[in-house]
Design a protein around this motif. Structure first.
Motif, PDB file in Angstrom:
ATOM      1  N   TRP A 164       0.791  -1.224   0.000  1.00 61.26           N
ATOM      2  CA  TRP A 164       0.000   0.000   0.000  1.00 61.26           C
ATOM      3  C   TRP A 164       0.826   1.279   0.000  1.00 61.26           C
ATOM      4  CZ3 TRP A 164      -3.945  -2.085   4.128  1.00 61.26           C
ATOM      5  CH2 TRP A 164      -4.849  -2.937   3.483  1.00 61.26           C
ATOM      6  N   ALA A 184      -8.057  -4.210  -0.384  1.00 68.43           N
ATOM      7  CA  ALA A 184      -8.442  -3.844   0.988  1.00 68.43           C
ATOM      8  C   ALA A 184      -7.876  -4.785   2.050  1.00 68.43           C
ATOM      9  CB  ALA A 184      -9.968  -3.779   1.111  1.00 68.43           C
ATOM     10  N   SER A 245     -11.675   1.724   1.170  1.00 63.51           N
ATOM     11  CA  SER A 245     -10.336   1.533   0.611  1.00 63.51           C
ATOM     12  C   SER A 245     -10.193   2.129  -0.776  1.00 63.51           C
ATOM     13  CB  SER A 245      -9.995   0.033   0.585  1.00 63.51           C
ATOM     14  OG  SER A 245      -9.889  -0.467   1.909  1.00 63.51           O
TER      15      SER A 245
END
Length: 449
Positions: A164, A184, A245
């Motif tokens: 991420w 997510a 997300s």
């Protein structure tokens, strides 16, 4: 964004009496509106994810003995308290800080702000909470506190940065055949928590009376209605977990987030039906606890790919996840003889891997197939496999080191006397359900444990 809509609007009103608004003025106003709406969307989504802690509390306590319900509640309360502080102090920086190698990130203490920090904090607390249910009924509260700190401050954040924060899992110049996708957190949150739960269950050992003379004996939960309510709360919270997300709202982002919420719901429903049908065939009757786990498995199955699945693909992923979780729970308990009190390792660990891999089977990028079965070739599947394996190795390795050290020093498990009496009284000095209750057995009163 330095200017928001409320700042720009007066300027636009003033301009209308002098010169027409330019295209840039309009674009800036739209951008400001979308920025504010995106922040609002993340805040509301974070609040939904916060509410998931209540769901975990009900699921874990309902599926275990009543004499340990306070202990379960105390662990879930601990996770959100500890997670909120440790992730703010150190975890966010380890996840979203600067990096020169894509493996380790850092920008100093007390990083992050506003909606982004709040939303990401809720994910850290979720990863820690997954562990608590697996080791319910026999684990020292004091050592669980230490592990919760380590999980939210180190284990989860470092791994999260790999994907991420543009870490090594997105570097196609290295070993990655394609950019790893985990929208997510099927792997980043759920499989990391699930594999940690499996390690914890192995090191703590089974509950007294679970395995006797080679036989696996059931230890039923004390309140399946609470567990059912908990799953409904988790299902609701997952709309924020996955939908939030998207990290933005407005235009294409609004459409994307809406589709994410819809495909999440489809996968959850299919997962529940998958487990229901499987247990109906296998056990002869539809099994509530397994069906509840099937819903959660459907949700975990779509968490990585909720932004990269068609509606049908998401439903199929959830259906298979719901079937898979039944077999996984049976295998871990009856073949491996590991006592996972609520099936956390199966729901989050095993199915988390499935949710990660399925993107490489029939995932999409917009209108383009990126999976092995829809014209995308094997590159994405290879990337998903490498990522899932990396998170499993990381979670198992770090969790084993921490928990084994705690076992040899402070100890992980309570004494036999404490376990038999219940952790509520022994560890916390109170009961969730004081007094005797009529359980309908022979019409008399009986103390439930």
């Amino acid at each position: 964004m330095t200017d928001n809509f409320l700042t720009i609007l007066p300027n636009l009103i003033a301009l209308q009496d002098t010169v027409p608004a330019t295209t840039k003025d309009i674009e800036d106003a739209i951008s400001a509106i979308n920025g504010d709406l995106g922040m609002l969307w993340m805040l509301l989504s974070g609040i939904l994810v916060f509410f998931m802690q209540a769901g975990f509390t009900l699921v874990e306590s309902g599926m275990t003995r009543s004499k340990n319900a306070v202990n379960i509640a105390m662990k879930n309360l601990l996770d959100i308290c500890v997670g909120s502080l440790t992730y703010w102090i150190i975890g966010y920086s380890l996840m979203y800080g600067d990096s020169s190698n894509g493996w380790f990130f850092w920008s100093g203490l007390f990083q992050g702000e506003g909606a982004d920090l709040f939303f990401q904090t809720m994910f850290a607390a979720t990863a820690a909470t997954i562990v608590s249910g697996a080791i319910a009924g026999r684990t020292k509260y004091s050592t669980y506190v230490i592990f919760s700190v380590v999980m939210t401050a180190l284990i989860y954040p470092i791994a999260g940065g790999w994907e991420w924060n543009g870490g090594w899992l997105n570097n196609t110049d290295g070993i990655m055949p394609a950019e790893f996708i985990d929208f997510a957190g099927s792997s980043i949150v759920h499989s990391v928590g699930g594999w940690a739960a499996l390690v914890a269950a192995v090191l703590v050992g089974p509950r007294i009376g679970k395995f006797v003379d080679g036989k696996v004996l059931p230890i039923p939960g004390h309140n399946q209605i609470l567990a059912t309510l908990g799953v409904f709360i988790l299902w609701l919270g997952w709309f924020g977990f996955n939908g939030g997300s998207q990290l933005a709202w407005g235009g294409a982002d609004a459409i994307g987030a809406s589709n994410v919420v819809l495909v999440t719901n489809l996968a959850a429903a299919a997962g529940g039906l998958g487990a229901l049908i499987t247990t109906w065939i296998w056990y002869g009757k539809p099994h509530l606890a397994q069906t509840l786990n099937g819903v959660l498995a459907g949700l975990v199955s779509i968490t990585a790919g909720c932004g990269n699945m068609t509606y049908g693909g998401g439903a199929l992923a959830g259906l298979i996840g719901g079937i898979l979780v039944v077999f996984s729970i049976e295998f871990i308990e009856k073949k491996l003889k590991i006592d996972d009190a609520i099936g956390a390792a199966s729901v989050h660990g095993v199915v988390g891997v499935w949710g990660t891999l399925v993107i490489g089977l029939w995932g999409v990028d917009g209108e383009t197939g990126i999976g092995l079965f829809n014209g995308g070739g094997a590159a994405q599947l290879g990337a998903q496999f490498i990522g899932a394996l990396a998170y499993a190795v990381w979670a198992v390795g770090l969790s084993w080191i921490i928990l084994f050290t705690l076992k040899k020093t402070l100890g992980l498990r309570v004494s036999k006397e404490v376990e038999e009496r219940g952790l509520d009284l022994s560890e916390h000095g109170t009961l969730a359900y004081p007094g005797k209750r009529n359980r309908g057995e022979g019409g008399g009163l009986a103390e439930e444990d």
